[in-house]
Scaffold this motif. Sequence first.
Motif, short mmCIF file in Angstrom:
data_model
loop_
_atom_site.label_atom_id
_atom_site.label_comp_id
_atom_site.label_asym_id
_atom_site.label_seq_id
_atom_site.Cartn_x
_atom_site.Cartn_y
_atom_site.Cartn_z
N ILE A 151 17.75 12.01 34.23
CA ILE A 151 18.63 11.77 35.39
C ILE A 151 20.08 11.68 34.92
O ILE A 151 21.00 12.18 35.57
CB ILE A 151 18.19 10.51 36.15
N GLN A 152 20.27 11.07 33.78
CA GLN A 152 21.60 10.94 33.20
C GLN A 152 22.23 12.32 32.94
O GLN A 152 23.41 12.53 33.19
CB GLN A 152 21.47 10.17 31.88
N LEU A 153 21.38 13.26 32.50
CA LEU A 153 21.88 14.61 32.21
C LEU A 153 22.47 15.30 33.44
O LEU A 153 23.43 16.04 33.35
CB LEU A 153 20.71 15.49 31.75
N GLU A 156 14.85 17.85 41.81
CA GLU A 156 13.79 17.09 41.12
C GLU A 156 12.91 18.04 40.32
O GLU A 156 12.44 17.70 39.24
CB GLU A 156 12.92 16.31 42.13
N GLU A 157 12.71 19.25 40.86
CA GLU A 157 11.87 20.21 40.15
C GLU A 157 12.55 20.69 38.87
O GLU A 157 11.91 20.87 37.83
CB GLU A 157 11.52 21.38 41.05
N LEU A 158 13.89 20.86 38.96
CA LEU A 158 14.62 21.26 37.74
C LEU A 158 14.49 20.17 36.68
O LEU A 158 14.29 20.44 35.50
CB LEU A 158 16.10 21.48 38.07
N VAL A 217 19.51 12.39 43.00
CA VAL A 217 18.11 12.72 42.79
C VAL A 217 17.24 11.65 43.45
O VAL A 217 17.58 10.47 43.45
CB VAL A 217 17.80 12.83 41.29
N GLN A 218 16.14 12.11 44.02
CA GLN A 218 15.17 11.15 44.54
C GLN A 218 14.24 10.81 43.38
O GLN A 218 13.26 11.51 43.13
CB GLN A 218 14.39 11.77 45.69
N ARG A 219 14.58 9.76 42.71
CA ARG A 219 13.86 9.39 41.49
C ARG A 219 12.35 9.25 41.73
O ARG A 219 11.53 9.69 40.94
CB ARG A 219 14.45 8.07 41.00
N TRP A 220 12.02 8.65 42.87
CA TRP A 220 10.59 8.40 43.14
C TRP A 220 9.80 9.70 43.24
O TRP A 220 8.64 9.77 42.86
CB TRP A 220 10.42 7.56 44.40
N LEU A 221 10.50 10.76 43.70
CA LEU A 221 9.85 12.06 43.83
C LEU A 221 9.54 12.64 42.45
O LEU A 221 8.49 13.22 42.21
CB LEU A 221 10.78 12.98 44.60
N LEU A 222 10.47 12.43 41.55
CA LEU A 222 10.29 12.88 40.18
C LEU A 222 9.10 12.14 39.54
O LEU A 222 8.26 12.73 38.86
CB LEU A 222 11.58 12.60 39.41
#
Length: 389
Positions: free
Chosen positions: A242-244, A321-323, A251-256
């Motif tokens: 996420i930092q990158l 999120e897919e990336l 970003v929807q972190r939960w989705l990741l």
Amino acid sequence: QIRDLSETLHVEPYLVGGFVRDLLLKRPNKDLDLVIEGDGIEFARKLHQVLGGKLDVHPNFGTATLDLNGFHLDVATARVEYYEYPAALPQVKPGRLKQDLYRRDFTINTLVISLSKEKFGWLIDFFGGNEDLKKGIIRGLHSFTFIDDPTRILRGIKFAVRFGFTIEEETDLLIRQAVEHGVIKELKGPRFWEELKSLLMEGKELKTLQYLDDYGILREIAPDFKLTDQQWKNLKRIDWVIQLFKDQCIVQRWLLVLMVIFANLSKETIERIANDWNLSLKDRAQLNFIHEEVYRVKEKLSEGKLRPSQIYNLLESLGSEELMYLVLISDSQLILDQVLEFYNRLRRIDVEVSGKDIINLGFSPGPLFKEVISKVKEAKLNGKVKSRE
Ligand code: ATP
């Protein structure tokens, strides 16, 4: 205003639940739950007249909601059960309030603050919630609580990870017994999914998944649902990935997290889960995201030596999120460089040529236009276009 109004209307207003909990924890909360001993709907209507905002009334349930610039107020009626003498003012009957609160999930959510004139600001604590709040303990209210409503298991985990609290020993045991009893397997309908989402949105996925794994909840969802070492490793690298991308996207972190944990389940299993939980099409898509596509793209990118336009074509259909997921599962500098090249530069390149330009050159609109524009884009991506002309 609530206090004054309650005096005029001769009712007893109580602030209950999450708001009181958060107030004592000094955490912000904009959802207020009011329980009125008396006519809750009338109270809400009058409050609306005084404060404005948007009022919704649900007469069948004796409830109303009032939205006030940023605050959300739920008003409920606790039916008053007795009068001291005919035509007397209704008496506060704590038994009623207590019964209402007994239906809640954890002691820390049963705290009440009186807002009546005489007892304004008094903390009412029927179940020892204040002590548990101070000690940092999540404690259920009775032995059948998780059998009655298994989604409370997820809520318990949510509060434990959110506040860094401990799930009390007896409650912990009740959770394990309920899971063993099969309550998770038997759950149908979308509530479990909603609570799972809400749990993952806390953003503390490592702790959360340790709980889910330890309680055996994952394997109850599906027998082969077991996180591998690689999946744990991927979960630990979520902050890094996420930092990158940090500056570029929300970003929807939960989705990741969801992508990582559901990655090893077969399509059939995911389909079965989605059916059990009766998911909407949107939710289904989130659960059933395009793994195959990501793995196909990964293969192609790992070959290297791709032209920018080829990288663009491979990556353009993937969401943020897919990336990120692609980077997570790749563990390869070559792939990371290509994804960042796409994200930071290629996807921003504009074609700058429209159908109008082609018409101006003397052509009539037709299928060729699309091809021309796509060729221009390809040339631009590959650095072959030096100027607009
Ligand atoms: P959050 O802070 O995540 O919004 P909350 O507990 O403050 O959580 P809600 O989830 O809206 O807010 O719940 C409001 C109240 O309703 C809670 O304080 C809780 O007492 C009660 N509640 C919610 N879900 C359940 C449940 N499944 N079983 C029993 N009580 C519940």
